[in-house]
Design a protein around this motif. Structure first.
Motif, mmCIF file in Angstrom:
data_model
loop_
_atom_site.group_PDB
_atom_site.id
_atom_site.type_symbol
_atom_site.label_atom_id
_atom_site.label_comp_id
_atom_site.label_asym_id
_atom_site.label_seq_id
_atom_site.Cartn_x
_atom_site.Cartn_y
_atom_site.Cartn_z
ATOM 1 N N LYS A 57 -3.459 -22.064 60.577
ATOM 2 C CA LYS A 57 -3.934 -23.212 61.356
ATOM 3 C C LYS A 57 -4.949 -24.010 60.555
ATOM 4 C CE LYS A 57 -3.123 -25.198 65.271
ATOM 5 N NZ LYS A 57 -1.744 -25.582 65.625
ATOM 6 N N ILE A 58 -5.781 -23.320 59.758
ATOM 7 C CA ILE A 58 -6.740 -24.027 58.897
ATOM 8 C C ILE A 58 -5.993 -24.897 57.888
ATOM 9 C CG2 ILE A 58 -8.531 -23.720 57.149
ATOM 10 C CD1 ILE A 58 -9.403 -21.201 58.614
ATOM 11 N N LEU A 59 -4.901 -24.345 57.308
ATOM 12 C CA LEU A 59 -4.089 -25.133 56.372
ATOM 13 C C LEU A 59 -3.475 -26.342 57.053
ATOM 14 C CD1 LEU A 59 -2.218 -22.382 54.319
ATOM 15 C CD2 LEU A 59 -4.263 -23.652 53.697
ATOM 16 N N GLU A 60 -3.027 -26.163 58.295
ATOM 17 C CA GLU A 60 -2.428 -27.284 59.035
ATOM 18 C C GLU A 60 -3.461 -28.369 59.304
ATOM 19 O OE1 GLU A 60 -0.439 -28.050 63.453
ATOM 20 O OE2 GLU A 60 -0.402 -26.044 62.561
ATOM 21 N N TRP A 61 -4.672 -27.974 59.710
ATOM 22 C CA TRP A 61 -5.746 -28.957 59.934
ATOM 23 C C TRP A 61 -6.086 -29.696 58.640
ATOM 24 C CZ3 TRP A 61 -9.112 -24.832 62.842
ATOM 25 C CH2 TRP A 61 -8.588 -24.638 64.129
ATOM 26 N N ALA A 62 -6.145 -28.972 57.524
ATOM 27 C CA ALA A 62 -6.488 -29.597 56.242
ATOM 28 C C ALA A 62 -5.438 -30.627 55.828
ATOM 29 C CB ALA A 62 -6.643 -28.526 55.159
ATOM 30 N N HIS A 64 -3.377 -32.267 57.833
ATOM 31 C CA HIS A 64 -3.493 -33.410 58.731
ATOM 32 C C HIS A 64 -4.693 -34.283 58.363
ATOM 33 C CE1 HIS A 64 -0.167 -32.244 61.059
ATOM 34 N NE2 HIS A 64 -0.737 -31.324 61.836
ATOM 35 N N SER A 65 -5.690 -33.690 57.724
ATOM 36 C CA SER A 65 -6.880 -34.459 57.310
ATOM 37 C C SER A 65 -6.692 -35.166 55.983
ATOM 38 C CB SER A 65 -8.099 -33.527 57.217
ATOM 39 O OG SER A 65 -8.347 -32.934 58.471
ATOM 40 N N GLY A 66 -5.534 -34.991 55.326
ATOM 41 C CA GLY A 66 -5.261 -35.703 54.085
ATOM 42 C C GLY A 66 -5.403 -34.868 52.840
ATOM 43 N N PHE A 84 -5.066 -20.461 49.525
ATOM 44 C CA PHE A 84 -5.874 -21.680 49.671
ATOM 45 C C PHE A 84 -6.065 -22.274 48.277
ATOM 46 C CE2 PHE A 84 -6.340 -20.022 53.719
ATOM 47 C CZ PHE A 84 -7.103 -20.813 54.561
ATOM 48 N N ASN A 85 -5.055 -22.916 47.751
ATOM 49 C CA ASN A 85 -5.135 -23.462 46.391
ATOM 50 C C ASN A 85 -5.221 -24.989 46.436
ATOM 51 O OD1 ASN A 85 -2.576 -23.577 47.455
ATOM 52 N ND2 ASN A 85 -1.535 -23.304 45.493
ATOM 53 N N PHE A 86 -6.267 -25.496 47.123
ATOM 54 C CA PHE A 86 -6.484 -26.929 47.209
ATOM 55 C C PHE A 86 -7.226 -27.478 45.997
ATOM 56 C CE2 PHE A 86 -5.810 -25.811 51.625
ATOM 57 C CZ PHE A 86 -5.081 -26.868 52.123
#
Length: 460
Positions: A57-62, A64-66, A84-86
């Protein structure tokens, strides 16, 4: 902050308090890879009042935030613990997860703690339960194991059918595109066959017409050949010649060149390249060129060979510029060399300029002007190919070449050292006697190998 966010950037949902005043904290307990996340997806569709707390869910929120992250592939791909490889420290070191777990217990809501591994391990499950110890939370464990319900089976069956239908659609579209491609190829091949057939018919027709008019064509060809043979190279308009290697009769434009014409043609093109290259390499608007006294230095630096004015029977750079005044001039104020041709001048134009100069000299000589005659010294004879008597070899395989009498190396050494060079050296070579002419040195034998120059610009 969230309160300061624009209305278009947030979704406002009214808060609904539970009837009994208690908010549910649901802990699904299930085995890995047994449809756990399929179950939570269907559960969240039926109960939108719950908020899922999980890494996915954290990945999905991120997203959606761009925020963008590369698609995870391989054995590390997991819904429970995704990567989490952003490329952002706050995301990749799981700081966002820790902040979310610390803030969520302070906000009264219905939560689903979707942690497959943590909910199975007793110690981790107890630690999570301890965080939701507020009196307004009701903690419930939901065991998702055993035979699934018929509704869940139907949902999974519909999902599989949808995926299968999508694959079938993709295969059908690919097959349709392949069939269309084959039809296009067949149509194109047919068009090409028709074109070849028409071309063959046209060639046959042309051959028949040529055969009928063979005598006429042969006569015309002989007339054209006679006209080509009558071309006088001295009367052709030089600047209108398209091919300097063939005026139309097979004779080149430079058929009458002498040794002097070839020498002037070569120095035209070399100085043209030298000045334009110097301007590009230095890239200084205040110094677009160099003075005549530095010509020998830069010539040897760029072309790796000696330059001497005596090769052109002149005593100064101005005298050389007078011989090739259509290409080079010397500025009267700065003494800088100036090239009169743009940098995109074709090589053929230099041949044309040399021919124009030759014709001008011929006209002047015919008029009685003896000063138009040019006589340049020829190069010395080549060294003999046989070895020296007695089997003499230079020490180390090299011997310094002999210098011509009365010639400085490099020319203009008496003008002092240049900026950026070692004291007492010119062009990376130490002059002999500070401006004194170097006497000729006769080598022990003409059969010698040249010694490579060494110094600032020359390396072994």
């Amino acid at each position: 902050t969230l309160c300061g966010a624009a209305q278009a950037d947030v979704e406002v949902v009214p808060s609904v308090a539970p009837k009994d005043g208690l908010y549910d904290v649901l802990f699904p307990v299930a085995l890995p890879d047994e449809g756990t996340f399929d179950w939570i997806d269907s559960f969240m569709q039926k109960h939108p009042e719950y908020d899922e707390l999980s890494d996915r869910k954290i990945l999905e929120w991120a997203q959606h935030s761009g925020l963008w992250k590369p698609k995870a592939t391989g054995w590390k791909t997991s819904n429970d613990k995704p990567e989490f490889n952003f490329g952002l420290p706050g995301m990749d070191d799981h700081s966002v997860r820790r902040v979310l777990r610390a803030v969520a217990p302070t906000v009264p809501r219905n939560y689903v703690i979707m942690e497959v591994k943590s909910n199975l391990i007793d110690s981790e499950r107890r630690a999570t339960l301890q965080k939701f110890s507020a009196p307004y939370f009701r903690k419930t464990a939901r065991v998702v194991m055993g035979e699934p319900s018929q509704e869940f089976k139907q949902v999974q069956l519909d999902k599989l059918l949808k995926e299968k239908q999508e694959k079938a659609n993709i295969a059908w579209r690919a097959k349709k595109a392949e069939a269309q491609r084959k039809r296009d190829i067949e149509r194109r091949q047919k068009e090409l066959a028709d074109m070849r057939k028409k071309a063959d018919e046209a060639r046959k027709k042309a051959a028949e017409e040529a055969k009928e008019k063979g005598l006429e064509l042969e006569a015309e060809a002989e007339a054209e050949a006679d006209a080509a043979m009558e071309i006088d190279p001295d009367t052709v308009d030089v600047m209108s010649v398209e091919d300097v290697a063939d005026l139309g009769s097979g004779e080149p434009l430079f058929s009458s060149f002498s040794h002097e014409d070839w020498a002037l043609l070569a120095i035209r093109y070399e100085l043209f390249l030298l000045v334009h290259s110097f301007k590009k390499d230095l890239d200084d608007p205040d110094r677009p060129s160099f003075s005549g006294k530095d010509l020998s230095f830069y010539y040897s630096k760029y072309f790796k060979k000696h330059f001497g004015l005596r090769s052109f029977n002149v005593d100064s750079v101005e005298g050389l510029a007078a011989l090739i005044k259509d290409t080079l001039s010397v500025d009267s104020k700065t003494s800088f060399l100036q090239v009169l041709l743009p940098e995109d001048t074709p090589i053929a134009n230099f041949v044309k300029l040399a021919e124009l100069h030759r014709r001008d000299r011929v006209r002047r000589l015919d008029a009685g002007d003896e000063s138009a005659e040019l006589k340049f010294p020829r190069a010395s004879a080549a060294a003999p190919s046989h070895p020296p008597p007695g089997g003499l070899k230079p020490a180390g395989g090299h011997q310094a070449p002999a210098q011509k009498p009365g010639v400085l190396r490099p020319q203009g050494a008496g003008s002092g050292p240049r900026p950026g060079l070692p004291h007492g050296s010119v062009g990376g070579m130490v002059p002999q006697g500070q401006g004194q002419k170097r006497p000729a040195t006769q080598p022990a034998s003409l059969w010698v190998a040249k010694q490579p120059r060494t110094g600032m610009f020359f390396k072994r």
